[in-house]
Design a protein around this motif. Structure first.
Motif, PDB file in Angstrom:
ATOM      1  N   ARG A 103       0.799  -1.033   0.022  1.00  0.00           N
ATOM      2  CA  ARG A 103       0.050  -0.075   0.108  1.00  0.00           C
ATOM      3  C   ARG A 103       0.804   1.282  -0.033  1.00  0.00           C
ATOM      4  NH1 ARG A 103      -2.945   0.310   5.101  1.00  0.00           N
ATOM      5  NH2 ARG A 103      -3.827  -1.726   4.709  1.00  0.00           N
ATOM      6  N   ASP A 104       0.576   2.223  -0.786  1.00  0.00           N
ATOM      7  CA  ASP A 104       1.398   3.575  -0.779  1.00  0.00           C
ATOM      8  C   ASP A 104       2.913   3.048  -1.340  1.00  0.00           C
ATOM      9  OD1 ASP A 104      -1.016   4.839  -0.407  1.00  0.00           O
ATOM     10  OD2 ASP A 104      -0.606   4.780   1.875  1.00  0.00           O
TER      11      ASP A 104
ATOM     12  N   LEU B 190      -8.717   0.906  -4.228  1.00  0.00           N
ATOM     13  CA  LEU B 190      -9.474   1.563  -3.172  1.00  0.00           C
ATOM     14  C   LEU B 190     -10.919   1.213  -3.193  1.00  0.00           C
ATOM     15  CD1 LEU B 190      -8.356   5.506  -3.486  1.00  0.00           C
ATOM     16  CD2 LEU B 190      -8.258   3.727  -1.455  1.00  0.00           C
TER      17      LEU B 190
END
Ligand SMILES: [Zn+2]
Length: 254
Positions: free
Chosen positions: A197-198, A237
């Motif tokens: 994530r990210d 998302l």
């Protein structure tokens, strides 16, 4: 969104294995929890035993002072008989002195009997209270024991279910991917899969190279974290929650 079938299966496998570990950890607590229940009963039983002992001690002490009372009574009647037979004033005074003394002693012993009787009332009440607490604790422990038995039966049956699901998942995984999974799981405390994530591996927290992260974002192949070697996946998302690992999944460092 399309996801590589092996990746999808590996995420499912990890979820099943983490659920298995969590269930096994809880099952391992069974003996300790049973001991804790038994300890609650032991405390309540010991309280009853101690209360009964205090009452028995008090009753024994009362019987002893009752013997004293009888003893003084015997002496008193003896002195009273002597008083009838005295011939001189001096003798009379001497016997009267003995009578007074025996009466004082008897009164003191009778007071002690009375004290013990009052004490026995309190101690009997304490025994009743301890017995009531034992009865109530026994009920509570029985209920807790039943709840625990149900909980562990459910755990065991969910473990059976997990095992069946796992067999199906493993059957549809390619052996190479299964091999990677097993090797990483063995070295990483049973957790071979990590969400990216990210741009970061969410378990070892190491930043992925942009190229690696871009590959992971596509979820179309097996990609491993350069640092912890876990198989990485990406949750878009708007993705369905089914793609997220279960919250009870262990997240050890590294
Ligand atoms: Zn990592």
């Amino acid at each position: 969104m399309f996801m590589n079938a092996d990746l999808e299966n590996i995420i499912a496998l990890q979820r099943l294995d983490s659920a298995t570990h969590a269930a096994e950890r809880r099952l391992a607590e069974e003996a300790d929890r049973e001991k804790a229940l038994e300890a609650r009963l032991t405390v309540a039983r010991d309280t009853v035993t101690a209360a009964k002992e205090r009452l028995a001690d008090s009753q024994a002490a009362r019987r002893n002072v009752e013997k004293d009372v009888a003893l003084h009574q015997g002496r008193l009647s003896k002195f009273r008989e002597q008083a009838m037979a005295v011939k001189t004033n001096q003798e009379y005074h001497a016997v009267q002195k003995e009578i007074d003394f025996a009466q004082t002693e008897m009164k003191a012993a009778e007071d002690k009997v009375l004290e013990r009787m009052l004490e026995a009332d309190d101690l009997t009440a304490a025994v009743k209270k301890a017995e009531a607490e034992l009865a109530s604790e026994t009920k509570k422990v029985d209920a807790d024991r039943k709840a625990m038995a149900a909980e562990f039966a459910e755990l065991r049956s969910s473990l059976e279910q997990i095992r069946r699901e796992r067999t199906a998942v493993v059957g549809s995984l390619s052996p190479q991917v299964m091999d990677i999974f097993e090797r990483v799981a063995q070295r990483r405390n049973g957790v071979a899969v990590a969400e990216a994530r990210d741009g970061v591996c969410t378990i070892c927290h190491v930043r992925l190279r942009p190229q690696v992260f871009n590959t992971v974002r596509r979820n179309d192949q097996i990609t491993q974290c350069d640092s912890c070697n876990r198989i990485l996946y990406f949750v878009p998302l708007a993705a369905a929650p089914a793609a997220e690992p279960s919250p009870d999944q262990p997240q050890p460092p590294g």
